[in-house]
Write a protein that holds these residues in place. Structure first.
Motif, PDB file in Angstrom:
ATOM      1  N   GLU A   1       1.150  -1.323  -0.014  1.00 54.01           N
ATOM      2  CA  GLU A   1      -0.051  -0.142  -0.044  1.00 54.01           C
ATOM      3  C   GLU A   1       1.080   1.189   0.117  1.00 54.01           C
ATOM      4  O   GLU A   1       0.549   2.156  -0.697  1.00 54.01           O
ATOM      5  CB  GLU A   1      -1.113   0.167   1.227  1.00 54.01           C
ATOM      6  CG  GLU A   1      -1.873  -0.979   0.989  1.00 54.01           C
ATOM      7  CD  GLU A   1      -2.999  -1.196   2.362  1.00 54.01           C
ATOM      8  OE1 GLU A   1      -2.417  -0.550   3.456  1.00 54.01           O
ATOM      9  OE2 GLU A   1      -3.816  -2.217   2.156  1.00 54.01           O
ATOM     10  N   GLU A   2       2.038   1.159   0.862  1.00 52.06           N
ATOM     11  CA  GLU A   2       2.789   2.564   1.008  1.00 52.06           C
ATOM     12  C   GLU A   2       3.622   2.758  -0.368  1.00 52.06           C
ATOM     13  O   GLU A   2       3.600   3.799  -0.662  1.00 52.06           O
ATOM     14  CB  GLU A   2       3.690   2.204   2.049  1.00 52.06           C
ATOM     15  CG  GLU A   2       4.720   3.231   2.217  1.00 52.06           C
ATOM     16  CD  GLU A   2       5.740   2.852   3.318  1.00 52.06           C
ATOM     17  OE1 GLU A   2       6.898   3.449   3.325  1.00 52.06           O
ATOM     18  OE2 GLU A   2       5.420   2.154   4.223  1.00 52.06           O
ATOM     19  N   CYS A   3       3.897   1.670  -1.046  1.00 52.71           N
ATOM     20  CA  CYS A   3       4.569   1.816  -2.245  1.00 52.71           C
ATOM     21  C   CYS A   3       3.758   1.847  -3.570  1.00 52.71           C
ATOM     22  O   CYS A   3       4.323   1.906  -4.694  1.00 52.71           O
ATOM     23  CB  CYS A   3       5.561   0.649  -2.404  1.00 52.71           C
ATOM     24  SG  CYS A   3       6.757   0.791  -1.059  1.00 52.71           S
ATOM     25  N   GLY A   4       2.565   1.740  -3.466  1.00 50.91           N
ATOM     26  CA  GLY A   4       1.637   1.643  -4.662  1.00 50.91           C
ATOM     27  C   GLY A   4       1.541   0.224  -5.343  1.00 50.91           C
ATOM     28  O   GLY A   4       1.630   0.244  -6.573  1.00 50.91           O
ATOM     29  N   ALA A   5       2.041  -0.722  -4.791  1.00 54.85           N
ATOM     30  CA  ALA A   5       2.269  -1.898  -5.537  1.00 54.85           C
ATOM     31  C   ALA A   5       1.080  -3.052  -5.285  1.00 54.85           C
ATOM     32  O   ALA A   5       0.411  -2.735  -4.286  1.00 54.85           O
ATOM     33  CB  ALA A   5       3.324  -2.592  -5.026  1.00 54.85           C
ATOM     34  N   THR A   6       1.107  -3.985  -6.537  1.00 55.30           N
ATOM     35  CA  THR A   6       0.072  -4.874  -6.168  1.00 55.30           C
ATOM     36  C   THR A   6       0.675  -5.833  -5.408  1.00 55.30           C
ATOM     37  O   THR A   6       1.804  -6.380  -5.399  1.00 55.30           O
ATOM     38  CB  THR A   6      -0.288  -5.644  -7.500  1.00 55.30           C
ATOM     39  OG1 THR A   6       0.774  -6.266  -8.265  1.00 55.30           O
ATOM     40  CG2 THR A   6      -0.888  -4.440  -8.330  1.00 55.30           C
ATOM     41  N   LEU A   7      -0.106  -6.897  -4.620  1.00 55.59           N
ATOM     42  CA  LEU A   7       0.444  -7.930  -3.659  1.00 55.59           C
ATOM     43  C   LEU A   7       0.069  -8.956  -4.246  1.00 55.59           C
ATOM     44  O   LEU A   7      -1.211  -9.399  -4.382  1.00 55.59           O
ATOM     45  CB  LEU A   7       0.016  -7.664  -2.263  1.00 55.59           C
ATOM     46  CG  LEU A   7       0.590  -8.480  -1.339  1.00 55.59           C
ATOM     47  CD1 LEU A   7       2.090  -8.235  -0.826  1.00 55.59           C
ATOM     48  CD2 LEU A   7      -0.233  -8.426   0.014  1.00 55.59           C
TER      49      LEU A   7
END
Length: 134
Positions: free
Chosen positions: A125-131
């Motif tokens: 979430e902090e890095c704007g990435a998908t998990l």
């Protein structure tokens, strides 16, 4: 008032992110959704073998981090509860910097405890990435 100060950093041709300092905290805004991929599994179940092959097959777009390897580099492979926070902090920094540089990352630890998954959710979430879980 929020002041966004650009910070130069390592980038590659795929990097579409902006990094700045805000209230003493490093902030990253990704224009492209990078992937934070984590494995879950028992020791010796093939997680690292899969992760290495995945990174090779990504053509250099995916990087890999593993706490066992960090412990090997930092503490000659010794695990201790009082040093583990330091190892996790290093891992988290690698994850953030990798995603900010436009790469995907695989964390190929056992990740059997929910606290690890919760941290990956926060980092994504902090890095704007998908998990993704493998």
């Amino acid at each position: 008032m929020v002041v966004k100060v650009p910070r130069e950093g390592r980038t590659n041709e795929n990097a579409l992110s902006r990094v700045w300092m805000e209230g003493g905290k490093r902030c990253v805004e990704n224009m492209k959704k990078n992937k934070l991929i984590y494995t879950v599994g028992l020791p010796a179940s093939g997680k690292s073998t899969w992760a290495k092959e995945f990174c090779i097959n990504s053509g250099g777009q995916t990087k890999r981090v593993n706490k066992d390897l960090l412990r090997l580099m930092v503490d000659a492979e010794k695990w201790s509860s009082h040093r583990e926070k330091f190892i996790v902090d290093i891992r988290d920094s690698i994850i953030k910097d990798t995603l900010a540089s436009g790469y995907d990352i695989v964390i190929d630890d056992t990740n059997l405890k929910q606290k690890h998954v919760d941290r990956f959710i926060e980092l994504a979430e902090e890095c704007g990435a998908t998990l993704e879980r493998v």
